[in-house]
Structures are given as C-alpha cells and as structure tokens.
Design an enzyme around this catalytic site. Structure first.
Site, PDB file in Angstrom:
ATOM      1  N   GLU A   1       0.776  -1.140  -0.088  1.00  0.00           N
ATOM      2  CA  GLU A   1       0.059  -0.035  -0.038  1.00  0.00           C
ATOM      3  C   GLU A   1       1.077   1.318  -0.109  1.00  0.00           C
ATOM      4  O   GLU A   1       0.527   2.051   0.822  1.00  0.00           O
ATOM      5  CB  GLU A   1      -1.087  -0.056   1.417  1.00  0.00           C
ATOM      6  CG  GLU A   1      -2.127  -1.185   1.302  1.00  0.00           C
ATOM      7  CD  GLU A   1      -3.351  -1.092   2.175  1.00  0.00           C
ATOM      8  OE1 GLU A   1      -2.801  -0.241   3.087  1.00  0.00           O
ATOM      9  OE2 GLU A   1      -4.129  -1.841   1.954  1.00  0.00           O
TER      10      GLU A   1
ATOM     11  N   GLU B   1      -5.238  -8.510  -0.384  1.00  0.00           N
ATOM     12  CA  GLU B   1      -6.190  -8.268   0.504  1.00  0.00           C
ATOM     13  C   GLU B   1      -7.542  -7.869   0.402  1.00  0.00           C
ATOM     14  O   GLU B   1      -8.025  -6.964  -0.456  1.00  0.00           O
ATOM     15  CB  GLU B   1      -5.615  -6.859   1.506  1.00  0.00           C
ATOM     16  CG  GLU B   1      -4.228  -7.062   1.974  1.00  0.00           C
ATOM     17  CD  GLU B   1      -3.812  -6.102   3.019  1.00  0.00           C
ATOM     18  OE1 GLU B   1      -4.665  -5.289   3.663  1.00  0.00           O
ATOM     19  OE2 GLU B   1      -2.620  -5.843   3.025  1.00  0.00           O
TER      20      GLU B   1
END
Ligand code: AHR
Length: 525
Positions: free
Chosen positions: A190, A309
């Site tokens: 991320e 995710e």
C-alpha cells in the site's frame, strides 16, 4: 427498494407474485482456469494473529515448536494454498534480519504501523516451518517503505540462493541448509497510502520498485513479483496510481496488487449485500488500466492481478483507533478482532464468487486475514479455536470451487440500493472440476425479503447427477458464531431437483446455496 417484477405487486390487495430467476450454464464452455492461489490468505504481525494466534507455546494444544495444533487443523480445513506474510502495514518498517538467528538474541522493536511491540520470537524460519504444517506456501512481502534495493536483495539471497554467498551462508548457519525457494514476492505494501510508513508518490514508487524488481530477478530469475496497486478504489490517486506506476514497472513485474475491504457502517444491509458489484467494477477498471499500459508499451504481456487483501472489515475499527492511542506499545494487543455476522458471511461469499468469475485475470487472492485479525479463525487464550461465520463460505468455495469457471448467464429480478442502481437479486457462479468429476453451482439470493424460484438450464450435463445441496442461511442477519456455539454454518438441504438438464429450486431470502453435481459412474466392463 424497486424490483423488475415490483410493478405487478403495486395494488395493496393484489396477490404477491412469486419471483422467478433463470440461469443458463454450459457444462462444456470453460471460460477460465481457476488458479488455486485465489483461495489464499494472509498472516500479518498484527494484534493476536501470530502471537496468541498461530503461536502460543503455553497453550495445551501447542506442538513442540509452540504452534497451536487446533489452529493448524482449522487452517488445513480451509485448504489455503498461499499465505501472504509478514504484512501489511507492518512490513513497511520491518527488518527481516531481526527475525532470524538465535531467538534469545533477537531485538524487541517498535512496530509503528500498529503501535505495538514486536518481540521477533517468530521470524522467517519459524513461519516457514508453520507454513509446511498447514500445507501452504509463502507470498512474501518486502519492506519498500523504510528500506530499499539492497535489503530486498539480501532477503531474496537469504531465502533462495543455495549457499556460497554472505546471506545464503547465513541462512545455512541458522540451520536451514536447503533454500526456501520462495516464488512470489510483493514489492512493498500500500505504498500509495499516506498512513504507510515510507509512503511514496507514484513516481517515487514506480522508480524504486522497478530498480528493485530488476535486481531481484538477477538474483533469482524464477521469482514472480507483485507491485502495489491502489490501497482501495476510493483512493484519490486511483486509478492514475496504477497507470503511472505501471508505466515504469510493466515489463518487470508479473502482477499488480488490489486491496479492498467492505463494511456496513450505516446499517444498510441491502446496500452492503451489493458490495460485490463494486468489487467487480474495481477489478474490471484495474484490468482496463493494465491493458492501456500494455497497448502503450506495445507489450505482448498481459498483466495479472494479485488481490492480496480482501474481506469485510468495519466492526472493530473505531475501538482499535482508540486502543492504539490510549495503550500503545503492548505485545500482541487485541486488534482488528471483528466478530462477523451472517450478513458478513453472505458478502464474503459474493466477494469470493466475484474474484473467481475474474479467474482469467485474478491469479492470486488473499482473504485478509486468517487468524484473530479480521479472520475466519479465532482463538481463546485459555480455550478453544473457533470458526467465524465467514469461515464457511470461504471453505466451501475453496473446497468445491476449483477447476474452471463455466460460462453462465442469469435472468434475474433486480433491485436498487443507495450506491447501486441495478442490483441482481441472484448471483450465480458455476465451476467444473474434471479431476473430481464435479460441477458446482453457487447461488446467492441477496434479496432480503423474497424467496425466488430458480430454474437452471444446464447444457451438456446429462451425465451428471445432483449429489449434494448445501445452504448458508439464518433468519437473523446479525447472527454470530462464538467459541461455544456455531449457529451460522453450511447445512445440508434438500430443496432442488435435477432432471432433463434442469435444476429447479426455491431460494430462501438472504441465502447462499451450493448445488454439487457428480458425473454418473460408467459401469466398468
Ligand atoms: O489487513 C489489515 C491492514 O489493511 C493491512 O496491514 C494493510 O495493508 C491494510 O490497510
């Protein structure tokens, strides 16, 4: 809520019309091979996932290495072929060297992502041994937040080079002669997110990840690399992040990551149950962005997706923010311990069905996470390991949803929710496992009030019989499981008939259904 058939129901005194849906499945039209790795999951050094989750040496079920065997059994029940590790946000300031060598020499470190203390009692060697016990493999994430190319190179050398170099010899000296041969690596986590330690712009990340990728593939040309996509579809930089970073990275990586969590923060169940439409759109847009860069670069290569995710995550969020502020720097605090409801399980079912429907592009996916942290498996410190509601749809898709995706079309009533103008009442996924001789049909009725008659025309399936019918249903959308009761699980049902290539059934409102067909046995001469 509106529906395609609602016009007929307008008069108060008129009889309610039973809703109908029609599905068309072709048993011979195989749309895409399902990569088993879409049934992956994720273990992060976060909360009680590792310490008190998979590892608890003082627990009665612990094996000689300190791993809880009750947890191992449940993980094995999920048949998870790949597990992302060690983070997540955690990885962006992780020093992998802290977790190797004699345990008594390992440092205690501040984990800035989760405001916790990392003891490093579990590191690479221990986690790898656990991975073998659960019959899985590691999807390894590298710190590209606070570290760079050299540290990433050292880690790949440590893991994958047999011996004869500084880091491979160090591994051997730590007792692991055979290289780990870790195949798939995530280049950071991320990195578009301002919350990330070492957050980067698309330009900064694109350059760093490209140079890292080039170096890592020199060390081990067999490895596969995943670059960071957007942290979610609401990021202000989505989807230009994908376009800009791939402009640098396209030829050097094999997958781009996707992350997305859904929640029912405002208590709007109809809208929440339509979440998979958003995921479907998100996947299509990321694929289109990849294809734009493919065309721009005149590249023959197609970029695939690692959806590493995904889950429902919202129940615990507010409490966790406070807990980390008020009581930071604890070892294995209880964080992200969402207790999942029946409606969450329906959403998880629809999300994984959506991922599988995109099997032509999504090759890896990780339910985030696996134990205690937004997880299907929970542990009690002095007691049992238990299964959340979301355990059941994940397990069923992992067990019955392998093989290939079959072509299917659905004619269904629809309704409208806050964020989605057209929501199909019914979602269908059909898969075929030639090895097992089975066809599985997964059907969600996301209509909360109406049962729906389903007629499913199964073309080319005359040599199959209906052998199993399962249902995930509760009258209470908010029903939860616990350590000592499991009201939400997959039950056998007996509502469908299959004759002349037609499967006919009635689907309960708010239900997830599975119909398994088996090839008729040919009598052996
Ligand atoms: O899975 C929990 C967290 O969600 C991960 O650490 C991070 O990558 C994401 O924001």
């Amino acid at each position: 809520m509106t529906s395609r058939t609602s016009g007929i129901n307008k008069g108060m005194n008129m009889k309610r019309i039973q809703k109908q849906a029609y599905a068309y499945i072709n048993g011979n039209l195989e749309k895409a091979i399902i990569d088993n790795r879409v049934f992956g999951s994720f273990i992060e050094h976060l909360g009680r996932a590792v310490y008190g989750g998979i590892y608890q040496p003082d627990h009665p079920s612990a094996d000689t290495a300190g791993f809880r065997q009750d947890v191992i059994t449940l993980v094995k029940d999920l048949h998870v072929p790949i597990i992302r590790y060690p983070g997540g946000n955690f990885v962006s300031n992780y020093h992998w060297e802290d977790g190797v060598g004699p345990v008594e020499c390992r440092p205690r470190r501040l984990d800035l992502a989760w405001k916790s203390i990392e003891t490093n009692a579990i590191g690479l060697h221990e986690f790898y041994n656990w991975i073998l016990k659960v019959h899985s493999q590691i999807l390894m994430a590298i710190n590209l937040g606070t570290r760079g190319i050299a540290d990433a190179c050292n880690l790949v050398e440590y893991c994958n080079i047999p011996s004869g170099s500084k880091y491979s010899d160090l591994r051997v000296s730590h007792g692991q002669k055979k290289p780990y041969g870790i195949k798939t690596w995530c280049l950071g986590n991320e990195m578009d997110g301002p919350w990330q330690i070492g957050h980067k712009t698309a330009e900064e990340y694109g350059r760093l990840a490209t140079e890292t990728a080039k170096a890592l593939k020199q060390i081990d040309p067999q490895i596969e690399l995943v670059c960071c996509g957007s942290s979610n579809s609401k990021m202000p930089t989505y989807p230009s992040w994908e376009a800009e970073t791939l402009d640098h990275l396209y030829e050097y990586v094999d997958y781009i990551s996707m992350h997305q969590y859904y929640g029912n923060e405002d208590g709007d169940s109809e809208n929440f149950l339509a979440s998979s439409l958003d995921m479907d759109d998100f996947i299509s847009t990321v694929c289109a962005t990849c294809d734009y860069i493919k065309a721009k670069h005149r590249s023959p290569k197609t970029m695939n997706i690692c959806f590493d995710e995904w889950n429902v995550w919202f129940h615990s969020k507010k409490n966790d923010d406070n807990a980390m502020k008020e009581a930071p720097w604890r070892v294995a605090p209880s964080l992200l311990e969402d207790i999942y409801t029946f409606e969450d399980a329906l959403v998880v079912a629809s999300l994984l069905m959506t991922i599988i429907k995109h099997a032509n592009r999504v090759k890896i996916a990780c339910l985030a996470q696996l134990v205690n942290v937004i997880a299907p498996i929970m542990t009690e410190k002095d007691g049992t390991a238990w299964t959340q509601t979301i355990f059941y749809p994940f397990q069923a898709l992992s067990v019955y949803g392998r093989g290939v995706v079959l072509e299917s079309n659905i004619d269904t009533p629809v309704h409208t929710t806050k964020d989605h103008p057209i929501v199909p009442d019914i979602e269908v996924l059909a898969t075929k496992d030639s090895e097992m001789g089975t066809i599985s049909i997964f059907v969600l009725n996301r209509n909360l009030t109406d049962s729906i008659d389903l007629r499913c025309d199964l073309h080319g399936c005359d040599h199959y019989i209906l052998s199993k019918q399962l249902i995930l249903h509760s009258d209470n959308l908010h029903a939860v499981n616990g350590p000592h009761s499991t009201p939400v699980y997959l039950e056998n049902q007996d509502c469908a008939t299959f004759a002349d290539g037609n499967l006919v059934t009635q689907l309960l409102p708010a239900s997830w259904n599975i119909f398994i067909l088996h090839q008729k046995r040919v009598a052996l001469e």
